[in-house]
Every structure is written in structure tokens, then in C-alpha cells.
Design an enzyme around this catalytic site. Structure first.
Site, PDB file in Angstrom:
ATOM      1  N   SER A 125       0.828  -1.211   0.000  1.00 40.17           N
ATOM      2  CA  SER A 125       0.000   0.000   0.000  1.00 40.17           C
ATOM      3  C   SER A 125       0.857   1.252   0.000  1.00 40.17           C
ATOM      4  O   SER A 125       1.966   1.262   0.540  1.00 40.17           O
ATOM      5  CB  SER A 125      -0.880  -0.025   1.257  1.00 40.17           C
ATOM      6  N   TYR A 150      -2.232  -0.720  10.899  1.00 43.64           N
ATOM      7  CA  TYR A 150      -2.438  -1.270   9.547  1.00 43.64           C
ATOM      8  C   TYR A 150      -1.248  -0.926   8.658  1.00 43.64           C
ATOM      9  O   TYR A 150      -0.668  -1.799   8.002  1.00 43.64           O
ATOM     10  CB  TYR A 150      -3.728  -0.727   8.923  1.00 43.64           C
ATOM     11  N   LYS A 154       1.945  -3.385   6.768  1.00 43.05           N
ATOM     12  CA  LYS A 154       2.400  -3.402   5.373  1.00 43.05           C
ATOM     13  C   LYS A 154       3.917  -3.199   5.304  1.00 43.05           C
ATOM     14  O   LYS A 154       4.618  -3.867   4.534  1.00 43.05           O
ATOM     15  CB  LYS A 154       1.681  -2.329   4.553  1.00 43.05           C
TER      16      LYS A 154
END
Length: 337
Positions: A125, A150, A154
């Protein structure tokens, strides 16, 4: 070539399965149905004329992952989508995100490292860049301290893959997405969030169809042309096609390094108000929205420099924001009819 797609019944995963099957790959899907439904299989079958293999299992269960690879020992490529992805939820429940997003990745790589060779595509991302200092964002932009658990999963995921590839026969491509939107032109599959949408476009279409009273626009005082936050919205079908190209690159040994990284976006930033106006244009509806204060953790702008994806990967986004909004609106109307 047999390809495993984890999270293959989700939004991006299902569109990628369609593109893989259209290109002649044999696909097996793993999904625990935590954010999707088995009905998506019907949509994939209706588009491609072929039903992919499907295994309902939770990648956090190590023994289940081991059993899967014993059963499907001819899998040579993996596209790994399965992960939790709501920024706000990750702040409230970080351990859920670390368990779901990290342990599942580790268990997959542990199985793949036992193969003579394996190709791995990772769903990463643009959150890894945080608020980048320069626009558009290149792959060389520094990875900033994560703004959420989150985002951190990644970054950690990328590091795990890089470290593992150094000492195994796994080759990998990290695909850093910007903002996937839209639906398949057939309206057989699309974005179907469970509960209140976390993303802008499904909230817009749900408001347009009358499911939500109004849309909240968080902040109109950003240093952007119209004061609202700017993002790079990429049609999910364009995004799905990039995964097939990336996987072929690894299968054909065209990769220049064991681990390569590509930004996937359109190269154009669109503000929240521009997305609303695009929806109003394609739907011929006025959208009720209200300006709210900025949300904590939201960045001002992020859009991709796509030169590397265009020139090295040989992929370019083809579909416009208006086309994405029109397909998302068609999908929403079908789902609610």
C-alpha cells in the site's frame, strides 16, 4: 500454472482471479469469508465461464496452511491479498491486525521456502510512504513511520519478504496500491463492504442509492486546490491486470532483483470534491454531503509517479475516474435492486 490467490473473494482479489482465469491460469482461492461471501464465486464463474477452486480456511491457523500446501503441492505462484485493512479499526485493535496480517504472511512463506522456486506477489500500500515530502510519489520515496498499525503491518510485511527472499528460492514483487475503486463492467463483482464502508467511493454510492443519509467530507482546509484531501483513484480492473503482468514477470524470470517494488496508480491526484462531482456527473444525481473536521491520521495528498510501472513492468492504467465511478454506481444499483 497453478496460482494461489489468498483473499480471492474480496474486492481486489476477485477481480484479479477473473483476469488470471481469462489469461489461462488455474486458480485456487483461500478466503475465510471474514469480509466477503461465497456468492462472489458465482460472479467470477459468470464472467469467465470457469469456477476457481475454493478452500475456506483461516491463514492464521498454521496447521491449516500446511495441510493446504500438502493438498495443492503444485502451486508455484501466490498472490497474497488476505489481510485486514481498516486504518481506524487497526488503531482500536492493533493485536488483531498484527496477528492477521503478519502471522498469515509468515505461514505462507514458510511453506513456499520449501519449494525449489516460488513466485510471490504482495498486496502492499501507498500508506508505507506516509505523507511523502514530494509529489508524485516514486518508489524511492522514504518509507515513513507508520501512521497506524495497519500501515505498520504493510511495512513489516515488506521487510519480512525482503529478508526471506535473500535466503530462499522465493522471488517477489511488492505492489504498492494507491486507491482502488470501481467494479467489473459486467456488474457481476464489485466492492461490497460489510457494515459501514471505510472507503470513500462505496460511501458515495450508498449515499446515492439512499442507504446513507449524507456523505461526510473530512476537512476542507487542506492546502489543496479545493481544500479537500487528494488521492490517486485507480480502477480495480486496471489494478487486477497489473497482478497478472507482475506474476508473468516472475514466472518468465524477467525480474531484475529478487524483490522488486512498483507503485500502482494513475499518476493523477483527485480531491474528495472532484470524486463527488465525478459521481454526480455519471449518475445525474446530486449528492448530499456535509463538511466535518479533519480525521486524525489522514494525510493531505498522495498520488503515484507511475514511470517505473509503465516502463519496467510494462503496465499502465487505462480507465478514467469517471469510468470507475460509473461502474461503481452500476454495481451499487444492482446490489440494492
Amino acid at each position: 500454472m497453478k496460482v494461489l490467490v489468498t483473499g480471492g473473494l474480496g474486492f481486489i482479489g476477485s477481480h484479479t482471479v477473473v483476469e488470471l482465469q481469462n489469461e489461462g491460469f488455474e486458480v485456487v482461492i483461500i478466503d475465510n469469508l471474514s469480509n466477503s461471501t461465497e456468492d462472489v464465486l458465482k460472479g467470477i464463474t459468470n464472467i469467465t465461464g470457469k469456477t476457481p477452486l475454493f478452500e475456506k480456511l483461516d491463514l492464521r491457523e498454521k496447521s491449516a496452511v500446511q495441510d493446504f500446501f500438502k493438498k495443492h503441492n503444485d502451486v508455484t505462484g501466490v498472490i497474497h491479498f488476505a489481510a485486514s485493512k481498516a486504518v481506524g479499526e487497526s488503531v482500536e485493535n492493533p493485536l488483531l491486525y498484527y496477528e492477521n496480517n503478519i502471522s498469515s504472511l509468515v505461514y505462507l512463506l514458510q511453506e513456499l521456502q520449501q519449494k525449489p522456486e516460488a513466485s510471490f506477489i504482495f498486496s502492499s500500500s501507498c500508506t508505507v510512504y506516509g505523507q511523502a515530502e514530494k509529489m508524485p510519489i516514486t518508489e524511492d520515496a522514504p518509507v515513513q513511520a507508520a501512521m497506524s498499525p495497519y500501515g505498520n503491518t504493510k511495512q513489516i510485511g515488506e521487510e519480512i519478504i525482503i529478508d526471506t527472499a535473500k535466503v530462499t528460492n522465493i522471488s517477489a514483487i511488492l505492489l504498492r496500491y494507491f486507491n482502488p475503486v470501481g467494479a467489473h463492467a459486467t456488474t457481476e463483482i464489485g466492492e461490497l463492504p460489510i457494515g459501514v464502508p471505510q472507503n470513500l467511493v462505496p460511501f458515495i454510492t450508498q449515499t446515492g442509492v439512499g442507504l446513507r443519509k449524507e456523505l461526510s467530507v473530512f476537512g476542507d482546509d487542506y492546502p489543496t486546490p479545493d481544500g479537500t484531501a487528494v488521492r490517486d483513484y485507480i480502477h480495480v480492473v486496471d489494478l487486477a491486470k497489473a497482478h497478472v503482468i507482475a506474476l508473468r514477470r516472475l514466472f518468465n524470470k524477467k525480474n531484475l532483483q529478487k524483490v522488486e517494488t512498483f507503485n500502482l496508480g494513475t499518476g493523477t491526484g483527485s480531491s474528495v470534491l472532484e470524486v463527488i462531482h465525478s459521481f454526480e456527473k455519471v449518475s445525474d444525481k446530486k449528492l448530499p454531503y456535509v463538511i466535518k473536521p479533519r480525521r486524525e491520521g489522514d494525510i493531505t495528498e498522495a498520488y503515484a509517479n507511475t514511470d517505473k510501472a509503465n516502463n519496467v513492468l510494462g503496465w499502465k492504467a487505462q480507465l478514467s475516474l469517471d469510468e470507475a465511478m460509473a461502474s461503481a454506481w452500476k454495481w451499487e444499483q444492482k446490489v440494492r435492486s
